[in-house]
Design an enzyme around this catalytic site. Structure first.
Site, PDB file in Angstrom:
ATOM      1  N   TYR A  30       0.848  -1.204   0.000  1.00 10.63           N
ATOM      2  CA  TYR A  30       0.000   0.000   0.000  1.00 10.63           C
ATOM      3  C   TYR A  30       0.883   1.253   0.000  1.00 10.63           C
ATOM      4  O   TYR A  30       0.613   2.231  -0.695  1.00 10.63           O
ATOM      5  CB  TYR A  30      -0.939  -0.012   1.217  1.00 10.63           C
ATOM      6  CG  TYR A  30      -1.567   1.327   1.506  1.00 10.63           C
ATOM      7  CD1 TYR A  30      -2.502   1.885   0.637  1.00 10.63           C
ATOM      8  CD2 TYR A  30      -1.201   2.064   2.637  1.00 10.63           C
ATOM      9  CE1 TYR A  30      -3.058   3.138   0.889  1.00 10.63           C
ATOM     10  CE2 TYR A  30      -1.748   3.304   2.900  1.00 10.63           C
ATOM     11  CZ  TYR A  30      -2.667   3.843   2.023  1.00 10.63           C
ATOM     12  OH  TYR A  30      -3.196   5.084   2.275  1.00 10.63           O
ATOM     13  N   PRO A  83       0.890  14.519   3.159  1.00 11.04           N
ATOM     14  CA  PRO A  83      -0.223  13.750   3.729  1.00 11.04           C
ATOM     15  C   PRO A  83      -0.179  12.301   3.250  1.00 11.04           C
ATOM     16  O   PRO A  83      -0.112  12.051   2.043  1.00 11.04           O
ATOM     17  CB  PRO A  83      -1.468  14.464   3.178  1.00 11.04           C
ATOM     18  CG  PRO A  83      -1.006  15.182   1.941  1.00 11.04           C
ATOM     19  CD  PRO A  83       0.438  15.525   2.177  1.00 11.04           C
ATOM     20  N   SER A 112      -3.463  13.923   6.482  1.00 11.85           N
ATOM     21  CA  SER A 112      -4.464  13.486   5.502  1.00 11.85           C
ATOM     22  C   SER A 112      -5.857  13.432   6.137  1.00 11.85           C
ATOM     23  O   SER A 112      -6.003  13.084   7.308  1.00 11.85           O
ATOM     24  CB  SER A 112      -4.090  12.095   4.992  1.00 11.85           C
ATOM     25  OG  SER A 112      -5.168  11.505   4.328  1.00 11.85           O
ATOM     26  N   TYR A 135     -10.090  15.985   1.563  1.00 15.62           N
ATOM     27  CA  TYR A 135     -10.911  15.293   0.569  1.00 15.62           C
ATOM     28  C   TYR A 135     -12.344  15.584   0.984  1.00 15.62           C
ATOM     29  O   TYR A 135     -12.612  15.876   2.155  1.00 15.62           O
ATOM     30  CB  TYR A 135     -10.705  13.776   0.643  1.00 15.62           C
ATOM     31  CG  TYR A 135      -9.436  13.221   0.057  1.00 15.62           C
ATOM     32  CD1 TYR A 135      -8.991  13.582  -1.205  1.00 15.62           C
ATOM     33  CD2 TYR A 135      -8.700  12.273   0.769  1.00 15.62           C
ATOM     34  CE1 TYR A 135      -7.833  13.023  -1.737  1.00 15.62           C
ATOM     35  CE2 TYR A 135      -7.555  11.706   0.242  1.00 15.62           C
ATOM     36  CZ  TYR A 135      -7.119  12.097  -1.012  1.00 15.62           C
ATOM     37  OH  TYR A 135      -5.990  11.543  -1.541  1.00 15.62           O
ATOM     38  N   THR A 161      -6.633  18.489  -2.247  1.00 14.46           N
ATOM     39  CA  THR A 161      -6.073  17.566  -3.246  1.00 14.46           C
ATOM     40  C   THR A 161      -7.061  17.411  -4.393  1.00 14.46           C
ATOM     41  O   THR A 161      -8.229  17.065  -4.171  1.00 14.46           O
ATOM     42  CB  THR A 161      -5.778  16.199  -2.592  1.00 14.46           C
ATOM     43  OG1 THR A 161      -4.837  16.404  -1.532  1.00 14.46           O
ATOM     44  CG2 THR A 161      -5.206  15.210  -3.589  1.00 14.46           C
ATOM     45  N   LYS A 259      -3.180  20.867  -4.267  1.00 19.28           N
ATOM     46  CA  LYS A 259      -2.211  19.771  -4.457  1.00 19.28           C
ATOM     47  C   LYS A 259      -2.674  18.846  -5.585  1.00 19.28           C
ATOM     48  O   LYS A 259      -3.828  18.402  -5.594  1.00 19.28           O
ATOM     49  CB  LYS A 259      -2.099  18.970  -3.143  1.00 19.28           C
ATOM     50  CG  LYS A 259      -1.208  17.728  -3.232  1.00 19.28           C
ATOM     51  CD  LYS A 259      -1.007  17.132  -1.847  1.00 19.28           C
ATOM     52  CE  LYS A 259      -0.119  15.907  -1.841  1.00 19.28           C
ATOM     53  NZ  LYS A 259      -0.796  14.685  -2.267  1.00 19.28           N
ATOM     54  N   HIS A 283       0.521  12.563  -6.966  1.00 18.20           N
ATOM     55  CA  HIS A 283       0.031  11.712  -5.878  1.00 18.20           C
ATOM     56  C   HIS A 283       0.978  10.512  -5.665  1.00 18.20           C
ATOM     57  O   HIS A 283       0.549   9.405  -5.387  1.00 18.20           O
ATOM     58  CB  HIS A 283      -1.385  11.218  -6.201  1.00 18.20           C
ATOM     59  CG  HIS A 283      -2.256  11.041  -4.996  1.00 18.20           C
ATOM     60  ND1 HIS A 283      -3.300  11.872  -4.686  1.00 18.20           N
ATOM     61  CD2 HIS A 283      -2.237  10.110  -4.006  1.00 18.20           C
ATOM     62  CE1 HIS A 283      -3.903  11.456  -3.583  1.00 18.20           C
ATOM     63  NE2 HIS A 283      -3.268  10.391  -3.146  1.00 18.20           N
ATOM     64  N   ARG A 286       0.249   7.345  -7.829  1.00 19.76           N
ATOM     65  CA  ARG A 286      -0.769   6.391  -7.364  1.00 19.76           C
ATOM     66  C   ARG A 286      -2.107   6.590  -8.050  1.00 19.76           C
ATOM     67  O   ARG A 286      -3.064   5.895  -7.766  1.00 19.76           O
ATOM     68  CB  ARG A 286      -0.952   6.555  -5.845  1.00 19.76           C
ATOM     69  CG  ARG A 286       0.320   6.366  -5.074  1.00 19.76           C
ATOM     70  CD  ARG A 286       0.236   6.945  -3.687  1.00 19.76           C
ATOM     71  NE  ARG A 286      -0.588   6.158  -2.790  1.00 19.76           N
ATOM     72  CZ  ARG A 286      -0.190   5.043  -2.203  1.00 19.76           C
ATOM     73  NH1 ARG A 286       1.017   4.567  -2.447  1.00 19.76           N
ATOM     74  NH2 ARG A 286      -0.980   4.396  -1.389  1.00 19.76           N
ATOM     75  N   GLY A 315       7.066  13.881  -4.982  1.00 20.90           N
ATOM     76  CA  GLY A 315       7.129  12.731  -5.883  1.00 20.90           C
ATOM     77  C   GLY A 315       8.568  12.299  -6.121  1.00 20.90           C
ATOM     78  O   GLY A 315       9.333  13.029  -6.756  1.00 20.90           O
ATOM     79  N   GLY A 316       8.913  11.160  -5.589  1.00 16.61           N
ATOM     80  CA  GLY A 316      10.210  10.558  -5.901  1.00 16.61           C
ATOM     81  C   GLY A 316      11.393  11.091  -5.123  1.00 16.61           C
ATOM     82  O   GLY A 316      12.521  10.686  -5.395  1.00 16.61           O
TER      83      GLY A 316
HETATM   84  C1  LIG Z   1       0.674   5.415   1.290  1.00 14.91           C
HETATM   85  C2  LIG Z   1       0.342   6.764   0.731  1.00 14.91           C
HETATM   86  C3  LIG Z   1      -0.856   7.379   1.073  1.00 14.91           C
HETATM   87  C4  LIG Z   1      -1.153   8.657   0.575  1.00 14.91           C
HETATM   88  N1  LIG Z   1      -2.296   9.282   0.977  1.00 14.91           N
HETATM   89  C5  LIG Z   1      -2.562  10.531   0.555  1.00 14.91           C
HETATM   90  C6  LIG Z   1      -3.700  11.233   1.023  1.00 14.91           C
HETATM   91  O1  LIG Z   1      -4.459  10.735   1.847  1.00 14.91           O
HETATM   92  N2  LIG Z   1      -3.921  12.472   0.538  1.00 14.91           N
HETATM   93  C7  LIG Z   1      -3.090  13.074  -0.374  1.00 14.91           C
HETATM   94  O2  LIG Z   1      -3.325  14.207  -0.788  1.00 14.91           O
HETATM   95  N3  LIG Z   1      -1.991  12.439  -0.821  1.00 14.91           N
HETATM   96  C8  LIG Z   1      -1.706  11.187  -0.383  1.00 14.91           C
HETATM   97  N4  LIG Z   1      -0.586  10.547  -0.815  1.00 14.91           N
HETATM   98  C9  LIG Z   1       0.336  11.248  -1.731  1.00 14.91           C
HETATM   99  C10 LIG Z   1       1.410  12.018  -0.953  1.00 14.91           C
HETATM  100  O3  LIG Z   1       0.850  13.101  -0.275  1.00 14.91           O
HETATM  101  C11 LIG Z   1       2.503  12.540  -1.889  1.00 14.91           C
HETATM  102  O4  LIG Z   1       1.909  13.268  -2.934  1.00 14.91           O
HETATM  103  C12 LIG Z   1       3.381  11.429  -2.461  1.00 14.91           C
HETATM  104  O5  LIG Z   1       3.600  10.436  -1.508  1.00 14.91           O
HETATM  105  C13 LIG Z   1       4.723  11.993  -2.923  1.00 14.91           C
HETATM  106  O6  LIG Z   1       5.498  11.002  -3.530  1.00 14.91           O
HETATM  107  P1  LIG Z   1       6.627  10.159  -2.750  1.00 14.91           P
HETATM  108  O7  LIG Z   1       5.900   9.140  -1.953  1.00 14.91           O
HETATM  109  O8  LIG Z   1       7.422   9.573  -3.852  1.00 14.91           O
HETATM  110  O9  LIG Z   1       7.390  11.116  -1.870  1.00 14.91           O
HETATM  111  C14 LIG Z   1      -0.264   9.291  -0.320  1.00 14.91           C
HETATM  112  C15 LIG Z   1       0.945   8.663  -0.644  1.00 14.91           C
HETATM  113  C16 LIG Z   1       1.262   7.431  -0.128  1.00 14.91           C
HETATM  114  C17 LIG Z   1       2.579   6.791  -0.481  1.00 14.91           C
END
Ligand SMILES: Cc1cc2nc3c(=O)[nH]c(=O)nc-3n(C[C@H](O)[C@H](O)[C@H](O)COP(=O)(O)O)c2cc1C
Length: 392
Positions: A30, A83, A112, A135, A161, A259, A283, A286, A315-316
């Site tokens: 996840y 988040p 989040s 959200y 977001t 975002k 995101h 994802r 991201g990354g």
């Molecule tokens: C497990 C997981 C859950 C996430 N849940 C949310 C969320 O609830 N709301 C949101 O805006 N972004 C969510 N994100 C996106 C992150 O805020 C962020 O944009 C992203 O993790 C950045 O990329 P990175 O993981 O490569 O640093 C989630 C990311 C992950 C990995």
């Protein structure tokens, strides 16, 4: 729990490896997985390696000024915690634990909507500023109630977001039976071995009450925290659109950050809607697969907003050098998601602290090697981008 100190943990990949060892497969995937073929997931990290540094040598930088401000809020370094929904699945009281470490490190934690901990408790857990990510799951009234609670609790900005009109297809989650496990349908039984294979996590999790609910999403119709099981359908029913920005802005009455921006057009629209900042984000790869990596999208967004709003990116980011490259391309700061989520899964607060420490010391060393005195001095002259970027 394994030690998160060196030499066991030297970089973020080491925390990832330890998280994989402690967490059940469904929970690790996840965090780790992306949408569809995970093309953008790979690209988000790979793109950083295509941007090269242009150091200024024979320059002594005994002390680097890492700090900056984001929306006028001082931070000790340009690295914020993104988040990450359901962090409480990674470690007991996960969101509180992560927020506490962000505060101790002098930076901002973004909570989040899909948190397993109450927003009031998370805010209390950190000595630093915190932002609330919104959200509309559970409907407008539930969102209004959460906004009012976040305001009363002292969150200082609202992050809306916009890239989640439907949950992306995370193929690993399907294979792991994540939906069946969350909904506790009979289909879950063939997937339960994952939990039994991780007794340490299982004991920790059983000892941490309150799982399987989102306590910050309380639709007035039920008066009850929203159940995990219903979340995918709920996301689809409550797509946030530009038309929602008006009432959200009014209800919140403070700075709003949008975002999930990947194009100049959306960035300009966000500025028109009064955003104090945008986050260039896919995101964490994802949602829609094969969208641009975020580092590649960053220059277009920076050019489009023309300084009218702050630009953040995520991201990354796995190394301090990645942070520096994003700042050189015009980001005010970066958000990290998986980097600290791996830490939380690997070792709770100590793991998050280690993730932050790794990124911070990497970033400091990068500045010194670049011959750059501080965050505010980073600009395009310190990097070279691939030739294909320049022709546009
Ligand atoms: C497990 C997981 C859950 C996430 N849940 C949310 C969320 O609830 N709301 C949101 O805006 N972004 C969510 N994100 C996106 C992150 O805020 C962020 O944009 C992203 O993790 C950045 O990329 P990175 O993981 O490569 O640093 C989630 C990311 C992950 C990995």
């Amino acid at each position: 729990m394994a030690s998160v100190a060196p030499p066991n943990v030297v970089n973020i990949s080491d925390l990832r490896r330890l998280a994989e060892r402690r967490l059940p497969r469904a929970v690790f995937d996840y965090i780790d997985g992306g949408a569809d073929g995970e093309v953008t997931l790979a690209e988000n990290t790979r793109v950083f390696d295509t941007v090269t540094f242009r150091p200024r040598c024979a320059v002594a930088i005994p002390q680097c000024e890492l700090g900056t401000t984001v929306l006028g809020m001082p931070v000790s370094m340009p690295i914020l915690l993104a988040p990450v929904g359901s962090s409480r699945m990674f470690y007991p009281r996960g969101e509180e634990v992560a927020a506490q470490q962000a505060g101790l490190a002098g930076t901002i934690y973004i909570l989040s909507t899909l948190s397993g901990c109450r927003l009031e408790d998370v805010k209390r857990a950190t000595s630093g500023p915190a932002w609330y990510q919104l959200y509309l799951v559970g409907g407008r009234d539930a969102a209004r109630a959460a906004i009012a609670r976040a305001k009363a609790a002292g969150f200082s900005a609202l992050v809306v977001t916009i890239d989640t009109p439907v949950a992306g297809l995370r193929e690993r989650d399907v294979r792991n039976g994540t939906k069946e496990l969350l909904a506790r349908t009979p289909g879950m039984f063939q997937h339960l071995w994952q939990f039994l294979a991780r007794p340490g996590w299982l004991l920790d999790t059983l000892g941490d009450g309150g799982l399987m609910k989102f306590p910050n999403v309380v639709p007035p119709e039920t008066g009850q925290p929203f159940p995990y099981a219903d979340i995918t359908v709920a996301l689809e029913q409550t797509t946030v659109t530009w038309d929602d920005m008006g009432w959200i802005r009014e209800a919140w009455g403070g700075p709003i950050i949008i975002k999930g921006v990947l194009t100049g057009d959306d960035a300009r629209r966000a500025v028109d809607e009064g955003a104090s900042a945008v986050v260039v984000s896919n995101h964490g790869a994802r949602q829609l697969d094969t969208v641009s990596s975020t580092l590649r999208a960053l220059p277009e967004v920076v050019a489009a907003v023309q300084g009218r709003t702050e630009v953040l990116m995520d991201g990354g980011v796995r190394r301090g050098g990645d942070v520096a490259k994003a700042i050189c391309l015009g980001a005010r700061a970066v958000l990290v998601g998986r980097a600290y989520a791996y830490g939380l899964g690997a070792g709770g607060g100590a793991g998050v602290a280690r993730a932050i420490e790794i990124l911070k010391s990497d970033y400091t060393r990068t500045l010194k090697l670049l011959g750059c005195p501080g965050t505010s001095d980073l600009d395009r002259s310190y990097i070279d981008v691939p030739t294909s970027w320049k022709s546009q």
